[in-house]
Motif scaffolding. Structure first.
Motif, mmCIF file in Angstrom:
data_model
loop_
_atom_site.group_PDB
_atom_site.id
_atom_site.type_symbol
_atom_site.label_atom_id
_atom_site.label_comp_id
_atom_site.label_asym_id
_atom_site.label_seq_id
_atom_site.Cartn_x
_atom_site.Cartn_y
_atom_site.Cartn_z
ATOM 1 N N ILE A 177 0.863 -1.185 0.000
ATOM 2 C CA ILE A 177 0.000 0.000 0.000
ATOM 3 C C ILE A 177 0.900 1.237 0.000
ATOM 4 C CG2 ILE A 177 -0.212 -0.004 2.533
ATOM 5 C CD1 ILE A 177 -3.064 1.115 2.151
ATOM 6 N N GLU A 178 0.570 2.199 -0.833
ATOM 7 C CA GLU A 178 1.374 3.414 -0.974
ATOM 8 C C GLU A 178 0.857 4.497 -0.031
ATOM 9 O OE1 GLU A 178 4.222 6.170 -2.518
ATOM 10 O OE2 GLU A 178 4.082 3.987 -2.620
ATOM 11 N N LYS A 179 1.738 4.964 0.882
ATOM 12 C CA LYS A 179 1.429 6.057 1.805
ATOM 13 C C LYS A 179 0.044 5.914 2.438
ATOM 14 C CE LYS A 179 4.531 9.271 -0.541
ATOM 15 N NZ LYS A 179 4.709 10.560 -1.255
ATOM 16 N N PRO A 180 -0.143 4.871 3.242
ATOM 17 C CA PRO A 180 -1.475 4.609 3.821
ATOM 18 C C PRO A 180 -1.892 5.686 4.826
ATOM 19 C CG PRO A 180 0.168 3.211 4.853
ATOM 20 C CD PRO A 180 0.870 3.909 3.717
ATOM 21 N N LYS A 181 -3.175 5.944 4.903
ATOM 22 C CA LYS A 181 -3.699 6.831 5.944
ATOM 23 C C LYS A 181 -3.557 6.141 7.295
ATOM 24 C CE LYS A 181 -7.030 9.130 2.893
ATOM 25 N NZ LYS A 181 -6.249 10.358 2.819
ATOM 26 N N SER A 182 -3.419 6.915 8.347
ATOM 27 C CA SER A 182 -3.117 6.363 9.672
ATOM 28 C C SER A 182 -4.180 5.381 10.145
ATOM 29 C CB SER A 182 -2.963 7.504 10.687
ATOM 30 O OG SER A 182 -4.112 8.329 10.688
ATOM 31 N N GLU A 183 -5.450 5.603 9.757
ATOM 32 C CA GLU A 183 -6.509 4.693 10.226
ATOM 33 C C GLU A 183 -6.415 3.305 9.574
ATOM 34 O OE1 GLU A 183 -8.444 7.650 7.267
ATOM 35 O OE2 GLU A 183 -6.993 7.692 8.929
ATOM 36 N N LEU A 184 -5.639 3.163 8.483
ATOM 37 C CA LEU A 184 -5.483 1.867 7.821
ATOM 38 C C LEU A 184 -4.326 1.052 8.380
ATOM 39 C CD1 LEU A 184 -5.978 2.961 4.080
ATOM 40 C CD2 LEU A 184 -7.690 1.984 5.628
ATOM 41 N N LEU A 185 -3.484 1.668 9.190
ATOM 42 C CA LEU A 185 -2.251 1.012 9.609
ATOM 43 C C LEU A 185 -2.474 -0.206 10.498
ATOM 44 C CD1 LEU A 185 0.109 4.052 10.298
ATOM 45 C CD2 LEU A 185 0.225 2.424 8.408
ATOM 46 N N LYS A 186 -3.620 -0.280 11.146
ATOM 47 C CA LYS A 186 -3.860 -1.414 12.057
ATOM 48 C C LYS A 186 -3.790 -2.757 11.335
ATOM 49 C CE LYS A 186 -8.941 -1.346 11.684
ATOM 50 N NZ LYS A 186 -9.002 -0.378 10.567
ATOM 51 N N ASP A 187 -3.970 -2.752 10.017
ATOM 52 C CA ASP A 187 -3.940 -3.997 9.236
ATOM 53 C C ASP A 187 -2.570 -4.273 8.610
ATOM 54 O OD1 ASP A 187 -6.696 -4.425 9.687
ATOM 55 O OD2 ASP A 187 -7.198 -3.046 8.048
ATOM 56 N N TRP A 188 -1.550 -3.418 8.890
ATOM 57 C CA TRP A 188 -0.299 -3.523 8.151
ATOM 58 C C TRP A 188 0.955 -3.780 8.974
ATOM 59 C CZ3 TRP A 188 0.214 -3.840 2.933
ATOM 60 C CH2 TRP A 188 -0.961 -3.639 2.200
ATOM 61 N N PRO A 189 0.886 -4.143 10.268
ATOM 62 C CA PRO A 189 2.122 -4.455 10.993
ATOM 63 C C PRO A 189 2.747 -5.747 10.488
ATOM 64 C CG PRO A 189 0.218 -4.943 12.365
ATOM 65 C CD PRO A 189 -0.310 -4.250 11.142
ATOM 66 N N SER A 190 4.085 -5.855 10.623
ATOM 67 C CA SER A 190 4.826 -7.044 10.199
ATOM 68 C C SER A 190 5.647 -7.575 11.362
ATOM 69 C CB SER A 190 5.766 -6.692 9.032
ATOM 70 O OG SER A 190 5.041 -6.296 7.889
ATOM 71 N N GLU A 191 6.157 -8.792 11.196
ATOM 72 C CA GLU A 191 7.034 -9.386 12.197
ATOM 73 C C GLU A 191 8.402 -8.716 12.122
ATOM 74 O OE1 GLU A 191 6.629 -11.561 14.679
ATOM 75 O OE2 GLU A 191 4.482 -11.432 14.244
ATOM 76 N N VAL A 192 8.832 -8.149 13.253
ATOM 77 C CA VAL A 192 10.150 -7.520 13.330
ATOM 78 C C VAL A 192 10.832 -7.989 14.611
ATOM 79 C CG1 VAL A 192 9.455 -5.471 12.005
ATOM 80 C CG2 VAL A 192 9.195 -5.485 14.497
#
Length: 421
Positions: A177-192
């Motif tokens: 996803i390109e430059k997501p809005k902050s409200e969409l970030l809950k679906d985009w965390p990764s394993e780090v």
């Protein structure tokens, strides 16, 4: 491994967010750390990784960049190594200039045809980092990847400014996803890793660094009319090719704005800077054969001083002083980047300036400079006060620009005695 690689460094667009530093030069040609140009960073990363066949693609304000590369990167005549400029050009088959990052590479591919290589490494010319590309290339080959995207964990605040991607347990990128809005970030965390997680850096951001197999890139550029890697080519490739993430946990910053450029330079003055100029991996640049700097009566605190300077200032604190800088007596400089000068004035010119009361190249006596960037060849008179900070509104004026409280004195500007900014 690296003998199978050709690197292509993208010179970037017009660089409007770095104005006025890009008014007469391209982004990769902007001086950094008092001694280098931004383009020296990706070139040095390549050379330190054993990659010595490098093209730099340019279009906007490319004269100073061309000159720097021509004067800097010379190799043994019996070596196949090179750093060459590929300037945007119109041809009988293509009458347009570069339309984006992918289009720039597409138009330049014919110049790569005479060379033998298996992989092409695509880099940005305006980033500050130190990376071993050999490790990234080995990872690409071991994974059997078609495309590798270098990623770095970022926090939620920064994630909205980048392309964010997710990958599976084998590092295969599955979504973008390109430059997501902050409200969409809950679906985009990764394993780090635990350290990144503790800092809230759980989103994989694209660093704009890519490895393509030669055939894969040729097929993509021939069949996909899109013009930009990050926004179009990479998201489309996920559905067709094996695209993997190479996670980088070191220091990396995109020098895209005046504040990011300013902080990157001042950060070099820290006791242990995130970007370490004193690392065993060299940063290469033009050898100027300048004399050592001469300092008299100056208190220095967390300051980097390049060669060839003549400094009589009272105090310099958390600042970077570039080549051939001349600073007068009683002057105080705090949290500033002084880029320096391209040449020395003669004794006759200095005497004439003294007799007429006009500023000399450099900074005069009894000045106060805080939160500022002075571009090359500025002439700052005596008793000048430049005090940047949040109290100053943004604006672009004849001799300087203010952005986020940072005062940027334009290249070759003459600031008369007693001026207050």
């Amino acid at each position: 491994m690296t003998s199978k690689v050709i690197a292509v460094i993208l010179g970037g667009g017009a660089g409007t967010r770095l104005h006025p530093l890009t008014a007469t030069r391209s982004k990769p040609a902007v001086p950094i750390a008092g001694n280098y140009r931004l383009v020296d960073i990706p070139i040095s990363n390549c050379l330190n990784s054993g990659i010595d066949r490098i093209f730099v693609l340019t279009q906007f304000n490319s004269a100073s960049l061309n000159k720097h590369i021509k004067n800097t990167y010379h190799f043994n005549v019996f070596s196949s190594a090179f750093v060459d400029i590929l300037a945007a050009e119109q041809t009988p088959h293509n009458t347009t200039w570069y339309q984006g990052t992918a289009d720039a590479v597409r138009q330049s591919m014919r110049h790569l045809e005479p060379f033998e290589y298996e992989y092409i490494l695509i880099l940005s010319g305006d980033q500050l980092y130190q990376m071993d590309f050999d490790d990234m290339i080995r990872n690409h080959q071991d994974a059997g990847a078609d495309v590798t995207v270098a990623t770095i964990p970022v926090n939620a605040k920064d994630a909205t400014s980048f392309g964010i991607m997710k990958s599976d347990e084998n590092q295969n990128i599955t979504s973008f996803i390109e430059k997501p809005k902050s409200e969409l970030l809950k679906d985009w965390p990764s394993e780090v890793g635990d350290e990144m997680k503790a800092q809230g850096r759980v989103y994989q951001a694209s660093m704009g660094i890519y490895i393509f197999g030669k055939k894969v890139l040729t097929d993509i550029l021939n069949n996909d009319p899109h013009t930009d890697f990050g926004k179009e080519i990479i998201p489309d490739a996920i559905n067709t090719y094996k695209v993997i993430s190479y996670q980088y946990d070191g220091y990396w910053t995109d020098i895209g704005t005046i504040p990011s450029f300013f902080e990157a330079n001042l950060g070099l003055t820290d006791d242990i800077p995130s970007f370490n100029l004193f690392d065993k991996r060299s940063i290469y640049s033009r050898a100027r054969m300048l004399p050592p700097s001469k300092i008299s009566g100056t208190t220095l605190e967390k300051t980097i001083i390049a060669e060839g300077c003549i400094i009589n200032a009272s105090r310099i604190e958390r600042s970077v002083i570039g080549i051939r800088t001349r600073i007068g007596r009683g002057t105080t400089i705090i949290c500033s980047y002084i880029m320096g000068s391209d040449y020395y004035q003669t004794l006759e010119q200095l005497e004439e300036a003294k007799a007429t009361g006009t500023p000399i190249m450099g900074i005069g006596d009894r000045c106060y400079i805080n939160n500022a960037i002075l571009d090359k060849n500025c002439m700052i008179g005596s008793d000048v006060r430049i005090n940047g900070g949040p109290h100053l509104p943004n604006g672009d004026y004849e001799k300087y620009t203010v952005q986020d409280g940072i005062v940027v004195i334009k290249k070759m500007a003459v600031i008369p005695n007693g001026t207050v900014i």
